[in-house]
Write a protein that holds these residues in place. Structure first.
Motif, PDB file in Angstrom:
ATOM      1  N   ARG A   1       0.839  -1.212   0.000  1.00  0.00           N
ATOM      2  CA  ARG A   1       0.000   0.000   0.000  1.00  0.00           C
ATOM      3  C   ARG A   1       0.874   1.263   0.000  1.00  0.00           C
ATOM      4  O   ARG A   1       0.619   2.198  -0.771  1.00  0.00           O
ATOM      5  N   ALA A   2       1.902   1.285   0.832  1.00  0.00           N
ATOM      6  CA  ALA A   2       2.769   2.458   0.899  1.00  0.00           C
ATOM      7  C   ALA A   2       3.485   2.700  -0.435  1.00  0.00           C
ATOM      8  O   ALA A   2       3.524   3.840  -0.921  1.00  0.00           O
ATOM      9  N   LEU A   3       4.017   1.640  -1.015  1.00  0.00           N
ATOM     10  CA  LEU A   3       4.709   1.778  -2.304  1.00  0.00           C
ATOM     11  C   LEU A   3       3.745   2.205  -3.406  1.00  0.00           C
ATOM     12  O   LEU A   3       4.098   3.019  -4.265  1.00  0.00           O
ATOM     13  N   ARG A   4       2.541   1.666  -3.375  1.00  0.00           N
ATOM     14  CA  ARG A   4       1.531   2.027  -4.387  1.00  0.00           C
ATOM     15  C   ARG A   4       1.188   3.504  -4.277  1.00  0.00           C
ATOM     16  O   ARG A   4       1.138   4.225  -5.282  1.00  0.00           O
ATOM     17  N   ARG A   5       0.984   3.960  -3.051  1.00  0.00           N
ATOM     18  CA  ARG A   5       0.645   5.377  -2.849  1.00  0.00           C
ATOM     19  C   ARG A   5       1.804   6.289  -3.228  1.00  0.00           C
ATOM     20  O   ARG A   5       1.590   7.348  -3.818  1.00  0.00           O
TER      21      ARG A   5
ATOM     22  N   PRO B   1      12.411  -3.692  -7.218  1.00  0.00           N
ATOM     23  CA  PRO B   1      12.903  -5.068  -7.085  1.00  0.00           C
ATOM     24  C   PRO B   1      12.008  -5.841  -6.104  1.00  0.00           C
ATOM     25  O   PRO B   1      11.508  -5.256  -5.131  1.00  0.00           O
ATOM     26  N   PRO B   2      11.794  -7.126  -6.324  1.00  0.00           N
ATOM     27  CA  PRO B   2      10.931  -7.901  -5.424  1.00  0.00           C
ATOM     28  C   PRO B   2      11.314  -7.805  -3.949  1.00  0.00           C
ATOM     29  O   PRO B   2      10.446  -7.741  -3.083  1.00  0.00           O
ATOM     30  N   ALA B   3      12.598  -7.735  -3.642  1.00  0.00           N
ATOM     31  CA  ALA B   3      13.034  -7.656  -2.247  1.00  0.00           C
ATOM     32  C   ALA B   3      12.499  -6.405  -1.548  1.00  0.00           C
ATOM     33  O   ALA B   3      12.296  -6.405  -0.331  1.00  0.00           O
ATOM     34  N   THR B   4      12.236  -5.357  -2.307  1.00  0.00           N
ATOM     35  CA  THR B   4      11.714  -4.116  -1.750  1.00  0.00           C
ATOM     36  C   THR B   4      10.363  -4.329  -1.069  1.00  0.00           C
ATOM     37  O   THR B   4      10.039  -3.653  -0.100  1.00  0.00           O
ATOM     38  N   LEU B   5       9.599  -5.287  -1.555  1.00  0.00           N
ATOM     39  CA  LEU B   5       8.281  -5.556  -0.977  1.00  0.00           C
ATOM     40  C   LEU B   5       8.382  -6.094   0.439  1.00  0.00           C
ATOM     41  O   LEU B   5       7.434  -5.982   1.214  1.00  0.00           O
ATOM     42  N   LEU B   6       9.515  -6.672   0.787  1.00  0.00           N
ATOM     43  CA  LEU B   6       9.681  -7.295   2.092  1.00  0.00           C
ATOM     44  C   LEU B   6      10.475  -6.440   3.070  1.00  0.00           C
ATOM     45  O   LEU B   6      10.689  -6.846   4.210  1.00  0.00           O
TER      46      LEU B   6
ATOM     47  N   LEU C   1       3.678  -8.063  -8.556  1.00  0.00           N
ATOM     48  CA  LEU C   1       3.462  -6.798  -7.847  1.00  0.00           C
ATOM     49  C   LEU C   1       4.695  -5.906  -7.960  1.00  0.00           C
ATOM     50  O   LEU C   1       4.571  -4.701  -8.199  1.00  0.00           O
ATOM     51  N   ALA C   2       5.866  -6.491  -7.784  1.00  0.00           N
ATOM     52  CA  ALA C   2       7.100  -5.719  -7.895  1.00  0.00           C
ATOM     53  C   ALA C   2       7.222  -5.107  -9.292  1.00  0.00           C
ATOM     54  O   ALA C   2       7.588  -3.933  -9.434  1.00  0.00           O
ATOM     55  N   THR C   3       6.890  -5.882 -10.302  1.00  0.00           N
ATOM     56  CA  THR C   3       6.921  -5.368 -11.670  1.00  0.00           C
ATOM     57  C   THR C   3       5.938  -4.216 -11.823  1.00  0.00           C
ATOM     58  O   THR C   3       6.268  -3.184 -12.395  1.00  0.00           O
ATOM     59  N   GLY C   4       4.728  -4.397 -11.305  1.00  0.00           N
ATOM     60  CA  GLY C   4       3.713  -3.347 -11.385  1.00  0.00           C
ATOM     61  C   GLY C   4       4.114  -2.071 -10.669  1.00  0.00           C
ATOM     62  O   GLY C   4       3.738  -0.971 -11.066  1.00  0.00           O
TER      63      GLY C   4
END
Length: 68
Positions: free
Chosen positions: A12-16, A61-66, A54-57
């Motif tokens: 949510r934070a990254l999306r916003r 990088p995928p690690a950023t999600l975690l 989600l990371a692509t969208g």
């Protein structure tokens, strides 16, 4: 806080930060908006493939999600 809840808050934070609606993120990630909503609320356990999409969208990088 469990990892699924933390992941949802991070998405949510990254999306916003990216200025995206749930609908736009879902489109970019090839998912349904309801899936993104469930994920952000911590009610969905995402697969590794879903994390990659989600990371692509989000153009991260995928690690950023975690990250905290």
């Amino acid at each position: 806080m469990d990892i699924v809840t933390r992941l949802g808050k991070r998405v949510r934070a990254l999306r916003r930060e990216a200025g995206l609606s749930q609908e736009e993120l879902a489109f970019r990630a090839g998912m349904k908006r309801s899936y993104v909503s469930d994920l952000e609320r911590g009610t969905r356990n995402p697969s590794v493939r879903a994390l990659e999409r989600l990371a692509t969208g989000l153009s991260v990088p995928p690690a950023t999600l975690l990250e905290d």
